[in-house]
Design a protein around this motif. Structure first.
Motif, PDB file in Angstrom:
ATOM      1  N   MET A   1       0.743  -1.071   0.025  1.00 45.31           N
ATOM      2  CA  MET A   1      -0.025  -0.229  -0.366  1.00 45.31           C
ATOM      3  C   MET A   1       0.877   1.350  -0.007  1.00 45.31           C
ATOM      4  O   MET A   1       1.846   1.248   0.605  1.00 45.31           O
ATOM      5  CB  MET A   1      -1.259   0.341   1.622  1.00 45.31           C
ATOM      6  N   ALA A   2       0.614   2.581  -0.500  1.00 42.81           N
ATOM      7  CA  ALA A   2       1.003   3.650  -0.755  1.00 42.81           C
ATOM      8  C   ALA A   2       1.472   3.986   0.350  1.00 42.81           C
ATOM      9  O   ALA A   2       0.457   4.064   1.316  1.00 42.81           O
ATOM     10  CB  ALA A   2       0.537   4.277  -1.871  1.00 42.81           C
ATOM     11  N   CYS A   3       2.377   4.808   0.625  1.00 43.11           N
ATOM     12  CA  CYS A   3       3.220   5.426   1.611  1.00 43.11           C
ATOM     13  C   CYS A   3       1.721   7.342   2.277  1.00 43.11           C
ATOM     14  O   CYS A   3       2.114   6.989   1.130  1.00 43.11           O
ATOM     15  CB  CYS A   3       4.346   5.990   1.760  1.00 43.11           C
ATOM     16  N   THR A   4       1.102   6.580   2.719  1.00 44.07           N
ATOM     17  CA  THR A   4       0.014   8.753   3.125  1.00 44.07           C
ATOM     18  C   THR A   4       1.058   9.719   2.766  1.00 44.07           C
ATOM     19  O   THR A   4       0.997  10.212   1.901  1.00 44.07           O
ATOM     20  CB  THR A   4       0.459   8.177   4.229  1.00 44.07           C
ATOM     21  N   PHE A   5       2.847   9.607   3.352  1.00 40.12           N
ATOM     22  CA  PHE A   5       3.900  10.897   3.622  1.00 40.12           C
ATOM     23  C   PHE A   5       3.841  11.194   2.094  1.00 40.12           C
ATOM     24  O   PHE A   5       3.581  12.350   1.002  1.00 40.12           O
ATOM     25  CB  PHE A   5       4.243  11.249   4.341  1.00 40.12           C
ATOM     26  N   CYS A   6       3.825  10.019   0.907  1.00 41.06           N
ATOM     27  CA  CYS A   6       4.121  10.226  -0.064  1.00 41.06           C
ATOM     28  C   CYS A   6       3.371  10.815  -1.084  1.00 41.06           C
ATOM     29  O   CYS A   6       3.271  11.418  -2.008  1.00 41.06           O
ATOM     30  CB  CYS A   6       5.088   8.984  -0.115  1.00 41.06           C
ATOM     31  N   SER A   7       2.456   9.861  -0.721  1.00 44.75           N
ATOM     32  CA  SER A   7       0.945  10.169  -1.145  1.00 44.75           C
ATOM     33  C   SER A   7       0.198  12.137  -1.581  1.00 44.75           C
ATOM     34  O   SER A   7       0.292  12.587  -2.095  1.00 44.75           O
ATOM     35  CB  SER A   7      -0.719   9.833  -1.153  1.00 44.75           C
ATOM     36  N   ILE A   8       0.930  12.970  -0.126  1.00 45.74           N
ATOM     37  CA  ILE A   8       0.561  14.505   0.003  1.00 45.74           C
ATOM     38  C   ILE A   8       1.597  14.853  -0.890  1.00 45.74           C
ATOM     39  O   ILE A   8       1.409  15.616  -1.393  1.00 45.74           O
ATOM     40  CB  ILE A   8       0.795  14.261   2.176  1.00 45.74           C
ATOM     41  N   ALA A   9       2.585  14.051  -0.499  1.00 51.45           N
ATOM     42  CA  ALA A   9       4.464  14.480  -1.145  1.00 51.45           C
ATOM     43  C   ALA A   9       3.973  15.115  -2.471  1.00 51.45           C
ATOM     44  O   ALA A   9       4.071  16.337  -3.592  1.00 51.45           O
ATOM     45  CB  ALA A   9       5.413  14.309  -0.781  1.00 51.45           C
ATOM     46  N   ALA A  10       2.798  13.903  -2.791  1.00 56.67           N
ATOM     47  CA  ALA A  10       3.057  14.256  -4.774  1.00 56.67           C
ATOM     48  C   ALA A  10       1.052  14.078  -5.124  1.00 56.67           C
ATOM     49  O   ALA A  10       0.885  14.435  -6.038  1.00 56.67           O
ATOM     50  CB  ALA A  10       2.859  12.367  -4.715  1.00 56.67           C
ATOM     51  N   LYS A  11       0.381  15.034  -4.136  1.00 52.17           N
ATOM     52  CA  LYS A  11      -0.825  15.904  -4.132  1.00 52.17           C
ATOM     53  C   LYS A  11      -1.991  14.950  -4.337  1.00 52.17           C
ATOM     54  O   LYS A  11      -2.595  15.244  -5.361  1.00 52.17           O
ATOM     55  CB  LYS A  11      -0.585  16.833  -5.003  1.00 52.17           C
ATOM     56  N   GLU A  12      -0.912  13.379  -4.508  1.00 51.31           N
ATOM     57  CA  GLU A  12      -2.726  12.250  -4.490  1.00 51.31           C
ATOM     58  C   GLU A  12      -2.910  12.597  -3.845  1.00 51.31           C
ATOM     59  O   GLU A  12      -4.453  11.791  -3.535  1.00 51.31           O
ATOM     60  CB  GLU A  12      -1.607  10.600  -5.008  1.00 51.31           C
ATOM     61  N   ILE A  13      -3.376  12.898  -2.234  1.00 49.31           N
ATOM     62  CA  ILE A  13      -4.423  12.451  -1.501  1.00 49.31           C
ATOM     63  C   ILE A  13      -4.575  14.188  -0.856  1.00 49.31           C
ATOM     64  O   ILE A  13      -3.688  15.336  -1.091  1.00 49.31           O
ATOM     65  CB  ILE A  13      -4.341  11.639  -0.414  1.00 49.31           C
ATOM     66  N   PRO A  14      -5.511  14.631  -0.498  1.00 44.00           N
ATOM     67  CA  PRO A  14      -5.602  16.130  -0.009  1.00 44.00           C
ATOM     68  C   PRO A  14      -4.488  16.318   1.263  1.00 44.00           C
ATOM     69  O   PRO A  14      -4.558  15.559   2.256  1.00 44.00           O
ATOM     70  CB  PRO A  14      -7.082  16.384  -0.152  1.00 44.00           C
ATOM     71  N   SER A  15      -4.055  18.042   1.716  1.00 41.95           N
ATOM     72  CA  SER A  15      -3.393  18.266   2.501  1.00 41.95           C
ATOM     73  C   SER A  15      -3.701  19.252   2.836  1.00 41.95           C
ATOM     74  O   SER A  15      -4.065  19.944   1.671  1.00 41.95           O
ATOM     75  CB  SER A  15      -2.092  17.682   3.223  1.00 41.95           C
ATOM     76  N   ASP A  16      -2.653  20.202   3.581  1.00 42.56           N
ATOM     77  CA  ASP A  16      -3.258  21.383   3.888  1.00 42.56           C
ATOM     78  C   ASP A  16      -1.729  22.165   4.315  1.00 42.56           C
ATOM     79  O   ASP A  16      -1.553  22.122   5.108  1.00 42.56           O
ATOM     80  CB  ASP A  16      -4.131  21.753   5.476  1.00 42.56           C
ATOM     81  N   ILE A  17      -1.681  22.014   2.741  1.00 43.46           N
ATOM     82  CA  ILE A  17      -0.075  22.139   2.933  1.00 43.46           C
ATOM     83  C   ILE A  17       0.452  24.034   2.955  1.00 43.46           C
ATOM     84  O   ILE A  17      -0.304  24.570   2.421  1.00 43.46           O
ATOM     85  CB  ILE A  17       0.905  21.834   1.437  1.00 43.46           C
TER      86      ILE A  17
END
Ligand code: AMP
Ligand code: ZN
Length: 105
Positions: A1-17
């Motif tokens: 399963m993909a790493c949550t924080f790599c997904s945040i860095a790749a903008k694949e999942i939303p976050s408040d950057i």
């Protein structure tokens, strides 16, 4: 399963950057434990400080100085930096990260 924080860095999942450059992303913790609570992550996937090598020392130092910049740019005169290291150290997300916590001035 993909790493949550790599997904945040790749903008694949939303976050408040709140900050991003070539090597780091800083985003708000989804479950804040202080009025100001962000996570500083390197874009490079390093599981934890346990897996970090001496070669990562510049990256780790820059991560601390980025935490300092983010907190001080927000006007905080004091703040807490926290890194949980490994499962036994309370680390839940397996991508190295530095917590920056501060209260409203
Ligand atoms: P740690 O226990 O040091 O691994 O902390 C992981 C932190 O990541 C916790 O404070 C979580 O609230 C936070 N977190 C987990 N998933 C997300 C997400 N998708 N966006 C923002 N923060 C997250
Ligand atoms: Zn990752």
């Amino acid at each position: 399963m993909a790493c949550t924080f790599c997904s945040i860095a790749a903008k694949e999942i939303p976050s408040d950057i709140i900050y991003e450059d070539e090597r780091f992303v800083v985003f708000k913790d989804i479950h804040p434990k202080a009025p100001f609570h962000v996570l500083v992550i390197p874009k490079e996937h390093i599981v934890s400080l346990i897996e970090a090598k001496q070669d990562h020392s510049a990256l780790m130092g820059d991560m601390v100085f980025l935490a300092k910049k983010v907190a001080e740019d927000k006007g905080f005169n004091g703040y807490k930096l926290l890194m949980n290291v490994g499962k036994e150290g309370g680390q839940e997300v397996d991508h190295i990260h530095l917590h920056v916590l501060a209260s409203k001035a």
